[in-house]
Design an enzyme around this catalytic site. Structure first.
Site, PDB file in Angstrom:
ATOM      1  N   GLU A 107     -14.260   4.187   5.217  1.00 48.27           N
ATOM      2  CA  GLU A 107     -13.266   4.767   6.127  1.00 48.27           C
ATOM      3  C   GLU A 107     -13.823   4.920   7.540  1.00 48.27           C
ATOM      4  O   GLU A 107     -15.022   5.181   7.723  1.00 48.27           O
ATOM      5  CB  GLU A 107     -12.797   6.121   5.568  1.00 48.27           C
ATOM      6  CG  GLU A 107     -11.797   6.874   6.424  1.00 48.27           C
ATOM      7  CD  GLU A 107     -10.445   6.166   6.629  1.00 48.27           C
ATOM      8  OE1 GLU A 107     -10.435   4.961   6.963  1.00 48.27           O
ATOM      9  OE2 GLU A 107      -9.412   6.839   6.479  1.00 48.27           O
ATOM     10  N   CYS A 123      -6.917  13.487   7.319  1.00 48.63           N
ATOM     11  CA  CYS A 123      -6.862  12.067   7.670  1.00 48.63           C
ATOM     12  C   CYS A 123      -8.269  11.593   8.000  1.00 48.63           C
ATOM     13  O   CYS A 123      -9.013  12.267   8.716  1.00 48.63           O
ATOM     14  CB  CYS A 123      -5.936  11.876   8.866  1.00 48.63           C
ATOM     15  SG  CYS A 123      -6.180  10.280   9.681  1.00 48.63           S
ATOM     16  N   TYR A 150       0.853  -1.186   0.000  1.00 52.60           N
ATOM     17  CA  TYR A 150       0.000   0.000   0.000  1.00 52.60           C
ATOM     18  C   TYR A 150       0.892   1.241   0.000  1.00 52.60           C
ATOM     19  O   TYR A 150       1.931   1.267   0.672  1.00 52.60           O
ATOM     20  CB  TYR A 150      -0.903  -0.005   1.239  1.00 52.60           C
ATOM     21  CG  TYR A 150      -1.828   1.186   1.305  1.00 52.60           C
ATOM     22  CD1 TYR A 150      -2.898   1.312   0.418  1.00 52.60           C
ATOM     23  CD2 TYR A 150      -1.624   2.205   2.237  1.00 52.60           C
ATOM     24  CE1 TYR A 150      -3.727   2.416   0.449  1.00 52.60           C
ATOM     25  CE2 TYR A 150      -2.466   3.311   2.285  1.00 52.60           C
ATOM     26  CZ  TYR A 150      -3.516   3.416   1.389  1.00 52.60           C
ATOM     27  OH  TYR A 150      -4.336   4.513   1.428  1.00 52.60           O
ATOM     28  N   GLU A 190     -11.374   9.287  -2.834  1.00 55.17           N
ATOM     29  CA  GLU A 190     -12.311   9.458  -1.717  1.00 55.17           C
ATOM     30  C   GLU A 190     -13.300  10.591  -1.970  1.00 55.17           C
ATOM     31  O   GLU A 190     -13.126  11.404  -2.884  1.00 55.17           O
ATOM     32  CB  GLU A 190     -11.527   9.709  -0.422  1.00 55.17           C
ATOM     33  CG  GLU A 190     -10.839  11.057  -0.365  1.00 55.17           C
ATOM     34  CD  GLU A 190      -9.658  11.100   0.604  1.00 55.17           C
ATOM     35  OE1 GLU A 190      -8.994  10.068   0.820  1.00 55.17           O
ATOM     36  OE2 GLU A 190      -9.398  12.206   1.122  1.00 55.17           O
ATOM     37  N   ARG A 196     -13.363   5.276  -1.980  1.00 57.02           N
ATOM     38  CA  ARG A 196     -13.335   5.384  -0.519  1.00 57.02           C
ATOM     39  C   ARG A 196     -14.432   6.358  -0.110  1.00 57.02           C
ATOM     40  O   ARG A 196     -14.569   7.424  -0.719  1.00 57.02           O
ATOM     41  CB  ARG A 196     -11.965   5.899  -0.073  1.00 57.02           C
ATOM     42  CG  ARG A 196     -11.978   6.515   1.325  1.00 57.02           C
ATOM     43  CD  ARG A 196     -10.580   6.770   1.833  1.00 57.02           C
ATOM     44  NE  ARG A 196     -10.562   7.834   2.817  1.00 57.02           N
ATOM     45  CZ  ARG A 196      -9.486   8.239   3.484  1.00 57.02           C
ATOM     46  NH1 ARG A 196      -8.322   7.665   3.254  1.00 57.02           N
ATOM     47  NH2 ARG A 196      -9.549   9.229   4.356  1.00 57.02           N
ATOM     48  N   ASP A 200      -6.102  10.215  -2.813  1.00 60.61           N
ATOM     49  CA  ASP A 200      -6.852  11.257  -2.101  1.00 60.61           C
ATOM     50  C   ASP A 200      -8.186  11.550  -2.808  1.00 60.61           C
ATOM     51  O   ASP A 200      -8.938  10.644  -3.087  1.00 60.61           O
ATOM     52  CB  ASP A 200      -6.001  12.530  -1.962  1.00 60.61           C
ATOM     53  CG  ASP A 200      -4.897  12.383  -0.908  1.00 60.61           C
ATOM     54  OD1 ASP A 200      -4.982  11.471  -0.074  1.00 60.61           O
ATOM     55  OD2 ASP A 200      -3.959  13.185  -0.932  1.00 60.61           O
ATOM     56  N   ASP A 209      -2.903   5.643  -2.719  1.00 59.88           N
ATOM     57  CA  ASP A 209      -3.909   6.557  -2.178  1.00 59.88           C
ATOM     58  C   ASP A 209      -3.919   7.817  -3.058  1.00 59.88           C
ATOM     59  O   ASP A 209      -2.965   8.597  -3.041  1.00 59.88           O
ATOM     60  CB  ASP A 209      -3.470   6.893  -0.746  1.00 59.88           C
ATOM     61  CG  ASP A 209      -4.351   7.889  -0.039  1.00 59.88           C
ATOM     62  OD1 ASP A 209      -5.301   8.399  -0.653  1.00 59.88           O
ATOM     63  OD2 ASP A 209      -4.080   8.144   1.152  1.00 59.88           O
ATOM     64  N   HIS A 241      -7.200   4.440  -4.820  1.00 58.73           N
ATOM     65  CA  HIS A 241      -8.509   4.812  -4.277  1.00 58.73           C
ATOM     66  C   HIS A 241      -8.713   6.317  -4.309  1.00 58.73           C
ATOM     67  O   HIS A 241      -7.776   7.098  -4.176  1.00 58.73           O
ATOM     68  CB  HIS A 241      -8.787   4.204  -2.899  1.00 58.73           C
ATOM     69  CG  HIS A 241      -7.862   4.591  -1.793  1.00 58.73           C
ATOM     70  ND1 HIS A 241      -7.911   5.807  -1.169  1.00 58.73           N
ATOM     71  CD2 HIS A 241      -6.892   3.891  -1.180  1.00 58.73           C
ATOM     72  CE1 HIS A 241      -7.003   5.838  -0.203  1.00 58.73           C
ATOM     73  NE2 HIS A 241      -6.359   4.701  -0.189  1.00 58.73           N
ATOM     74  N   ASN A 288      -8.997  -0.442   6.930  1.00 60.78           N
ATOM     75  CA  ASN A 288      -7.838   0.398   7.221  1.00 60.78           C
ATOM     76  C   ASN A 288      -7.465   0.255   8.695  1.00 60.78           C
ATOM     77  O   ASN A 288      -8.166   0.768   9.559  1.00 60.78           O
ATOM     78  CB  ASN A 288      -8.216   1.848   6.889  1.00 60.78           C
ATOM     79  CG  ASN A 288      -7.124   2.847   7.217  1.00 60.78           C
ATOM     80  OD1 ASN A 288      -6.006   2.473   7.562  1.00 60.78           O
ATOM     81  ND2 ASN A 288      -7.454   4.124   7.106  1.00 60.78           N
ATOM     82  N   ASP A 329      -1.026  15.907   6.116  1.00 59.72           N
ATOM     83  CA  ASP A 329      -1.823  15.168   5.123  1.00 59.72           C
ATOM     84  C   ASP A 329      -3.115  15.934   4.848  1.00 59.72           C
ATOM     85  O   ASP A 329      -4.189  15.521   5.263  1.00 59.72           O
ATOM     86  CB  ASP A 329      -2.099  13.768   5.706  1.00 59.72           C
ATOM     87  CG  ASP A 329      -2.864  12.870   4.758  1.00 59.72           C
ATOM     88  OD1 ASP A 329      -2.901  13.149   3.544  1.00 59.72           O
ATOM     89  OD2 ASP A 329      -3.444  11.876   5.253  1.00 59.72           O
TER      90      ASP A 329
END
Ligand code: MIC
Ligand code: MG
Length: 299
Positions: free
Chosen positions: A191, A126, A48, A118, A161, A91, A89, A116, A213, A62
Site C-alpha cells: 500500500e 485509508c 474490485y 491488511e 496487504r 480490511d 477489500d 485482501h 492501487n 472508512d
C-alpha cells in the site's frame, strides 16, 4: 438473465489461470452491482470491491465501521452480477485470527474470487492518509495463516496487504511482504507506494503476484497500465474512481437543476435508457417471458 452464469469456483479457477500468465489484470472498482456489469461490458479483467466505497456508500468514513455481514452481503450482490472475478477489500479481517477465518469463509460463500487482509491496527484508515499504525509481525502473519487455513476452495486468492511502508519505510515493507508470502499469502498488495521503483523493488522481492492501487488524491502517482505492466505489476485497481466520477457528475447535475430548473442540457451526459436496458439484459428476460420487453425506446 438474473445472475452470472459462471460459478464462483469457475471464476476462481479462471482468475488463477489468468494470473499465472504474469500479465497485468485491470480491476476497476464497482460501486454497485450495475457498475460491475459496465466494467465487464467495457472489457476489463475483473471487478474490485472497495471498503472505502462500501463505507462511503453508506455515508460512513472508512475507519472500520462496516461489519463482515455488510461487506460480504454487498460483495455477493456485486460479484454475482458479473462473469468476471471479483476481489473484495476485507480490511483487517474483522478481528482476531478466528474472526479472520470466519471472514474468509463468508467471503468464499459470497462467491468472491479473492480478498485482501491488511496489517493495520483497528481503527484502520485509508492507506493513503497519514498517521497509520500497523500491527506487529506475528499478528500480521497470524491473520494470513488463519485466512489460508480457513478457505475451502484452494483457488480463493488470499492477498496480504501491508501498510507498513508509510510507517517504517520500503525496506520494512519488503521484509514484511516476504514474511507474508512465507505465511501463505497468494499475492501482495503493497500500500501507498510512491514510485514505480518502489513497485519494482517489491516485485523483485517476492515470487507471487503484486497489486498496485491507483487511487486518486493519495500518495501514489497515477501510473498508466502500461507503466505498471512494465515493472511487473499483476493486478491494478482503481478502487474509488467510478464512485468519484459518478458523484462528481451527480453534483454538477444538481447544480444545473438548481440553475436552470431542468436537466435537458445534461441528457448527453446521461446513460441512455436504451443502454441501461441493454446492460441489464431486458432482452434476456424477454426470451423467458415475451411480455417483458414488448416496447421500443427512441434514441
Ligand atoms: C483501496 C482502499 O483500501 C479501498 O478501500 O478502496 C483505499 C482506497 C482509498 O481510500 O482511496 C485505500 O486505503 O487505499
Ligand atoms: Mg480499504
Amino acid at each position: 438473465m438474473l445472475y452470472s452464469e459462471t460459478t464462483p469456483a469457475e471464476k476462481r479457477r479462471l482468475f488463477r489461470e489468468r494470473l499465472a500468465t504474469g500479465e497485468l489484470l485491470r480491476f476497476p472498482g464497482a460501486f454497485n452491482p450495475l457498475s460491475a456489469r459496465l466494467i465487464e461490458q467495457k472489457g476489463f479483467d475483473g471487478v474490485y470491491i472497495s471498503g472505502a466505497v462500501l463505507s462511503a456508500d453508506l455515508g460512513l468514513p472508512d475507519i472500520g465501521l462496516t461489519t463482515l455481514t455488510e461487506v460480504a452481503g454487498r460483495a455477493k450482490q456485486i460479484a454475482r452480477m458479473t462473469e468476471l472475478p471479483a476481489i473484495v477489500d476485507a480490511d483487517t479481517g474483522f478481528g482476531e485470527p478466528m474472526n479472520v477465518a470466519r471472514t474468509v469463509q463468508e467471503i468464499e460463500d459470497a462467491g468472491l474470487a479473492g480478498l485482501h487482509i491488511e496489517d493495520q491496527v483497528n481503527p484502520k484508515r485509508c492507506g493513503h492518509l497519514d498517521g497509520k499504525q500497523v500491527v506487529d509481525t506475528s499478528t500480521a502473519l497470524g491473520r494470513i495463516r488463519a485466512a489460508v487455513d480457513a478457505r475451502r476452495d484452494a483457488n480463493l486468492l488470499i492477498m496480504a496487504r501491508t501498510d507498513i511502508a508509510a510507517v517504517d519505510g520500503l525496506d520494512a515493507a519488503i521484509d514484511r511482504a516476504k514474511q507474508l508470502v512465507d505465511a501463505g499469502a497468494d499475492a501482495i498488495f503493497p500500500e501507498a507506494m510512491r514510485s514505480l521503483e518502489e513497485f519494482a523493488a517489491v516485485r523483485d522481492a517476492v515470487d507471487v503476484p503484486i497489486l498496485a492501487n491507483m487511487t486518486e488524491f493519495g500518495k501514489s502517482e497515477l501510473f498508466t497500465s502500461q507503466q505498471l505492466a512494465d515493472v511487473g505489476v499483476n493486478i491494478v485497481i482503481w478502487p474509488v474512481s467510478l464512485l468519484r466520477i459518478a458523484m462528481g457528475a451527480a453534483g454538477r447535475a444538481l447544480d444545473t437543476l438548481n440553475d436552470e430548473g431542468s436537466l435537458t442540457r445534461k441528457l448527453g451526459e446521461m446513460q441512455h435508457r436504451a443502454d441501461l436496458y441493454e446492460l441489464i439484459d431486458y432482452e434476456g428476460y424477454n426470451r423467458f417471458d415475451t411480455s417483458v420487453f414488448n416496447f421500443t425506446i427512441d434514441r
